[in-house]
Design an enzyme around this catalytic site. Structure first.
Site, PDB file in Angstrom:
ATOM      1  NE  ARG A  71       9.737  12.398   6.325  1.00  0.00           N
ATOM      2  CZ  ARG A  71      10.732  12.036   7.153  1.00  0.00           C
ATOM      3  NH1 ARG A  71      11.129  12.871   8.116  1.00  0.00           N
ATOM      4  NH2 ARG A  71      11.304  10.859   7.026  1.00  0.00           N
ATOM      5  N   GLY A  78      33.481 -16.131  34.969  1.00  0.00           N
ATOM      6  CA  GLY A  78      33.223 -16.445  36.367  1.00  0.00           C
ATOM      7  C   GLY A  78      34.466 -17.018  37.013  1.00  0.00           C
ATOM      8  CG  ASN A 103      10.488  -1.094  13.211  1.00  0.00           C
ATOM      9  OD1 ASN A 103       9.682  -1.336  12.319  1.00  0.00           O
ATOM     10  ND2 ASN A 103      11.711  -1.613  13.211  1.00  0.00           N
ATOM     11  CG  ASP A 122      17.144  -4.750  15.446  1.00  0.00           C
ATOM     12  OD1 ASP A 122      16.659  -3.641  15.719  1.00  0.00           O
ATOM     13  OD2 ASP A 122      17.910  -4.928  14.488  1.00  0.00           O
ATOM     14  CG  LEU A 141      -1.929   1.074   1.406  1.00  0.00           C
ATOM     15  CD1 LEU A 141      -2.968   1.015   0.287  1.00  0.00           C
ATOM     16  CD2 LEU A 141      -2.615   0.945   2.773  1.00  0.00           C
ATOM     17  CG  ASN A 142       2.159   5.162  -2.650  1.00  0.00           C
ATOM     18  OD1 ASN A 142       2.813   5.638  -1.718  1.00  0.00           O
ATOM     19  ND2 ASN A 142       2.128   5.723  -3.853  1.00  0.00           N
ATOM     20  N   GLY A 190      12.067   5.205  11.141  1.00  0.00           N
ATOM     21  CA  GLY A 190      13.011   6.175  11.665  1.00  0.00           C
ATOM     22  C   GLY A 190      12.323   7.429  12.166  1.00  0.00           C
TER      23      GLY A 190
END
Length: 405
Positions: free
Chosen positions: A103, A230, A95, A168, A71-72, A97
């Site tokens: 925008r 350890g 997620n 991530d 979908l555009n 940027g």
């Protein structure tokens, strides 16, 4: 029934932090519709590609059990379709940027207006607020910022990149947990909410043990210790035939483990050796103790060594490489390895998902091709006719599901 049967998710994620979240929920039975740009889709589709534009092994690893809607969202009609679909879903996850969602004008306030009960999830590298919130982030950037590099590496060497991608996928699992919490709250109150995660903060969760065990709160940085994680003889030990990953990791942490180890390697004399009589002595003579155990492991394969030591009740494992993981008899017997027929790649083994629910079963399904379910989703969710869908495709609002077939 599947545990999350009925939970519906609009998945606008890319690469791994978001895709791991929605895949985990899909593996528990949620209906996940992945919303992708028609031209390239999730950029993860092309990571490490070698014979295809849209179906990398990396993408397949993080997008099983989802449907793809191409979908555009930069077009008015495309954005309108997303908002028209929003009331039919419980969760929206993104997620992208910093600034991308703004925008596109599909922030929480916009989707909440379309669906007041929606759970709106944002995964950002450094969160949505604070001095670093505008910085771009990837997995290892988050891990560096979370202290994981600082505790990884040899004692006399520089900070080192960890091998696992917890920046991530570790964030993704926490996001999935938060979604379930918000969804349960919604069942009680009827109200949706916004959920925000910082990858830096999420990755810090996995460094907590080293932070508080190794540094004494905030008084000094936790040290790097290499593989000696350890009190001796905790370490890795080489095994024959001495290939790149022919090692065991040995982790005896108490006197019972020490006694059992000496018995397992048939070295009862070590229990009587004053150099190794107690913890302090083993620390002081760690190099000598390492050589004693290495001489034993060097005469055995890593699996032989593991069976002897772990079989005696001492925490120990062969260091499996990424190929061995896909063919390991233990994981195969437990059903963790799936044989799948994939487009482009053919029949391949895929690793599954750890949680097992006795009253919930979800079969693993392959990751979708770009836009593969576009027609199906629009027809089912918005009752669009084939003519309407064809018109949207001609206008560039949706992608062509046959492009990559």
């Amino acid at each position: 029934m599947a545990a999350l049967d009925g939970l519906r998710i609009l998945d606008m994620t890319q690469y791994e932090a978001g895709t791991s979240c929605t895949q985990a929920l899909a593996w528990l039975g949620a209906d996940v519709v992945k919303v992708e740009a028609p031209d390239i889709g999730d950029p993860g589709r092309g990571v490490g590609r070698y014979s295809t534009e849209d179906y990398s092994a990396y993408f397949c690893a993080w997008n099983a059990n989802k449907r793809s809607l191409a979908l555009n969202l930069r077009s008015r009609k495309g954005r309108g379709i997303l908002l028209e679909m929003a009331p039919k879903f419980d969760v929206f996850v993104e997620n992208y940027g910093p600034g991308v969602i703004e925008r596109l004008n599909i922030g929480y306030d916009v989707l909440k207006a379309a669906n007041p009960g929606i759970v709106y999830v944002r995964i950002k590298g450094f969160g949505a607020s604070g001095p670093w919130s505008g910085y771009r982030c990837m997995d290892m950037v988050a891990q560096a910022a979370a202290g994981a590099f600082s505790v990884t590496g040899e004692a006399d060497g520089p900070p080192m990149m960890p091998g696992s991608t917890i920046g991530d996928s570790g964030t993704g699992v926490q996001a999935a947990m938060a979604i379930l919490a918000a969804y349960i709250q919604k069942q009680r109150t009827g109200a949706g909410q916004e959920v925000e995660l910082s990858m830096q903060e999420a990755a810090a969760y996995y460094v907590r043990t080293r932070t508080y065990l190794g540094s004494g709160w905030d008084k000094r940085p936790a040290p790097r210790t290499g593989n000696a994680g350890g009190v001796p003889p905790v370490n890795i030990y080489p095994c024959k035939p001495f290939g790149a990953n022919d090692y065991i990791y040995l982790m005896p942490v108490n006197e019972g483990h020490w006694d059992a180890l000496c018995a397992a390697i048939e070295r009862g004399d070590l229990l009587l050796d004053p150099r190794f009589a107690d913890v302090g002595s083993r620390i002081e003579n760690g190099d000598a103790l390492y050589e004693e155990i290495r001489n034993w492991t060097g005469q055995r394969t890593k699996y032989e060594a593991m069976e002897a030591i772990a079989g005696a009740g001492v925490p120990c494992s062969a260091c499996l490489d990424t190929v061995e993981m896909h063919h390991d008899p233990h994981l195969t017997e437990r059903g963790f390895v799936y044989e799948m027929d994939l487009p482009v790649h053919g029949r391949v083994p895929m690793l599954g998902f750890a949680p097992r629910l006795s009253e919930s079963t979800v079969e693993m399904e392959r990751a979708p091709r770009l836009g593969e379910h576009t027609h199906e989703v629009l027809a089912a969710e918005l009752e669009m006719s084939e003519r309407q869908i064809a018109a949207l495709q001609e206008q560039g609002v949706i992608g062509d599901p046959l492009r990559f077939t």
